[in-house]
Design a protein around this motif. Sequence first.
Motif, PDB file in Angstrom:
ATOM      1  N   GLN A  46       0.839  -1.182   0.000  1.00  0.00           N
ATOM      2  CA  GLN A  46       0.000   0.000   0.000  1.00  0.00           C
ATOM      3  C   GLN A  46       0.880   1.238   0.000  1.00  0.00           C
ATOM      4  OE1 GLN A  46      -3.266  -0.153  -0.325  1.00  0.00           O
ATOM      5  NE2 GLN A  46      -3.255  -2.408  -0.258  1.00  0.00           N
ATOM      6  N   VAL A  47       0.280   2.377  -0.290  1.00  0.00           N
ATOM      7  CA  VAL A  47       1.014   3.638  -0.268  1.00  0.00           C
ATOM      8  C   VAL A  47       1.572   3.851   1.134  1.00  0.00           C
ATOM      9  CG1 VAL A  47       0.828   6.132  -0.476  1.00  0.00           C
ATOM     10  CG2 VAL A  47      -0.368   4.662  -2.092  1.00  0.00           C
TER      11      VAL A  47
ATOM     12  N   GLN B 297      11.143  -7.687  -3.663  1.00  0.00           N
ATOM     13  CA  GLN B 297       9.977  -8.073  -2.857  1.00  0.00           C
ATOM     14  C   GLN B 297       8.752  -8.139  -3.775  1.00  0.00           C
ATOM     15  OE1 GLN B 297       9.201  -5.588   0.579  1.00  0.00           O
ATOM     16  NE2 GLN B 297       7.016  -6.040   0.508  1.00  0.00           N
ATOM     17  N   VAL B 298       7.934  -9.170  -3.608  1.00  0.00           N
ATOM     18  CA  VAL B 298       6.725  -9.299  -4.429  1.00  0.00           C
ATOM     19  C   VAL B 298       5.740  -8.207  -4.023  1.00  0.00           C
ATOM     20  CG1 VAL B 298       4.787 -10.765  -5.074  1.00  0.00           C
ATOM     21  CG2 VAL B 298       7.039 -11.772  -4.737  1.00  0.00           C
ATOM     22  N   ILE B 299       5.329  -7.389  -5.002  1.00  0.00           N
ATOM     23  CA  ILE B 299       4.452  -6.256  -4.698  1.00  0.00           C
ATOM     24  C   ILE B 299       3.044  -6.434  -5.242  1.00  0.00           C
ATOM     25  CG2 ILE B 299       6.337  -4.587  -4.545  1.00  0.00           C
ATOM     26  CD1 ILE B 299       5.721  -3.767  -7.429  1.00  0.00           C
ATOM     27  N   ALA B 300       2.856  -7.335  -6.212  1.00  0.00           N
ATOM     28  CA  ALA B 300       1.530  -7.498  -6.809  1.00  0.00           C
ATOM     29  C   ALA B 300       1.436  -8.849  -7.496  1.00  0.00           C
ATOM     30  CB  ALA B 300       1.240  -6.389  -7.810  1.00  0.00           C
TER      31      ALA B 300
ATOM     32  N   GLU C 288      -2.031  -2.267 -19.679  1.00  0.00           N
ATOM     33  CA  GLU C 288      -1.231  -2.546 -20.868  1.00  0.00           C
ATOM     34  C   GLU C 288       0.251  -2.615 -20.512  1.00  0.00           C
ATOM     35  OE1 GLU C 288      -2.002   0.230 -23.942  1.00  0.00           O
ATOM     36  OE2 GLU C 288      -4.099  -0.375 -24.222  1.00  0.00           O
ATOM     37  N   VAL C 289       0.976  -3.478 -21.227  1.00  0.00           N
ATOM     38  CA  VAL C 289       2.421  -3.578 -21.027  1.00  0.00           C
ATOM     39  C   VAL C 289       3.066  -2.223 -21.327  1.00  0.00           C
ATOM     40  CG1 VAL C 289       4.541  -4.613 -21.923  1.00  0.00           C
ATOM     41  CG2 VAL C 289       2.540  -6.042 -21.511  1.00  0.00           C
ATOM     42  N   GLY C 290       3.950  -1.775 -20.422  1.00  0.00           N
ATOM     43  CA  GLY C 290       4.609  -0.484 -20.587  1.00  0.00           C
ATOM     44  C   GLY C 290       3.954   0.637 -19.808  1.00  0.00           C
ATOM     45  N   SER C 291       2.803   0.367 -19.184  1.00  0.00           N
ATOM     46  CA  SER C 291       2.111   1.380 -18.386  1.00  0.00           C
ATOM     47  C   SER C 291       2.701   1.423 -16.981  1.00  0.00           C
ATOM     48  CB  SER C 291       0.620   1.082 -18.303  1.00  0.00           C
ATOM     49  OG  SER C 291       0.041   1.051 -19.584  1.00  0.00           O
ATOM     50  N   THR C 292       2.742   2.617 -16.398  1.00  0.00           N
ATOM     51  CA  THR C 292       3.230   2.774 -15.028  1.00  0.00           C
ATOM     52  C   THR C 292       2.221   2.181 -14.058  1.00  0.00           C
ATOM     53  OG1 THR C 292       4.403   4.815 -15.599  1.00  0.00           O
ATOM     54  CG2 THR C 292       3.959   4.431 -13.261  1.00  0.00           C
ATOM     55  N   ILE C 293       2.689   1.322 -13.156  1.00  0.00           N
ATOM     56  CA  ILE C 293       1.772   0.729 -12.186  1.00  0.00           C
ATOM     57  C   ILE C 293       2.067   1.169 -10.758  1.00  0.00           C
ATOM     58  CG2 ILE C 293       1.288  -1.284 -13.626  1.00  0.00           C
ATOM     59  CD1 ILE C 293       3.235  -2.879 -11.889  1.00  0.00           C
ATOM     60  N   ILE C 294       3.294   1.612 -10.482  1.00  0.00           N
ATOM     61  CA  ILE C 294       3.634   2.003  -9.111  1.00  0.00           C
ATOM     62  C   ILE C 294       4.798   2.991  -9.135  1.00  0.00           C
ATOM     63  CG2 ILE C 294       5.228   0.054  -8.798  1.00  0.00           C
ATOM     64  CD1 ILE C 294       4.323  -0.092  -5.887  1.00  0.00           C
TER      65      ILE C 294
END
Length: 399
Positions: free
Chosen positions: A25-26, A34-37, A68-74
Amino acid sequence: MTKSFLLPDLGEGLTEAELITWLVQVGDTVELNQVIAEVETAKASVELPSPFAGTVLALHAEEGSTVEVGSTIIDIDTGEDAVAEERTPVLVGYGVAGEGKSRRGGRKAAAAPEPGDRPLASPPARFVARQEGVDLADVPATGTHGEVTRDDIAAYLTRPKPVEATTDETRTPIKGVRKHTAAAMVSSAFTAPHVTEFVTVDVTPTVELVEKLRANKHFRDVRLTPLALVAKALLVALRSNPSLNSEWDEANQEIVTKKYVNLGIAAATPRGLMVPNIKGAHALGLKDLAVALNGLTSTAKEGKTGPEDLADGTITITNVGVFGVDSGTPILNPGEAAILCFGAIRRQPWEFEGDIALRSVTTLSLSFDHRLVDGEQGSRFLTDIAAILADPMNLVALA
């Protein structure tokens, strides 16, 4: 310094993935790798490790959304010094302040009824209509001068009311494994000319052999089912029918006959149909094959099948018998020449040694790509499997 993690290509040119769940989480502190998602591609569920160590600043995708691949997720603050970039938020879709005019065309006010449009009715009839909440314009008039009478209103109120159409339905987004499966099945059905053949066979000797092997000390810790014997029979029959373990290479205009067997097993999972395969199944004995089958199906049902387990299959078995179904016409897994359908084993009257007896009987069906396999080859392959199951001693002779 803020660093953004872009969704990577998770293999085989996939263009998108569904974000199943965030594991951070934020404000959380994360370590490198570390596994984040957890995300689900069109082929499997994958855990995403963090490429940075630091503090989570922002999550850019919601759980259940397709990214989509290449999109910012975090975004992660790594604590390194850097020149801060000032970002000016932009609200997309809003006009300049003061633009009060709506883009939507305003609805036109309903035109006032013309005096002549008012339905004719006597004051008593209008009173009844108001009491009953009836619009006189909806009531067929039968009066002498075309007026609506109280009898007309009474008839209108007692008329049979139309049955409303049912609109109760659920809409489910097409994504993940279901989306990939649908695309693969459509591609296979309209690319490979399918042929399906059937054979019904007395498998009583196979059922009896399974019971004996279960009591054998070598199989004491192994869950042995008739499916393992069917798989072994298929692997043995392929030795005399190699065309069933081939692939049509359209780009190079070649038929690729494979000397190894990666045996796919169709598995129903909570996320949809998957076909993981046992690599090098042709080299396994019956015990090892049974162990591999159990491990493969358990992993699939738990949703932990990896992309590598779904790739490079050469031939498939689908076991519809577990659902109580006798047979089917299965669609080929893309890139394969054949798929064997194993139906339910039922006790039923059968001719045996000149008499009628209760026997264990099943139906096998084989779908194959007619570009790669002629009718004779497909028929011989299916009857070879049936002959082994009818008399498992053939396993010893042919193996």
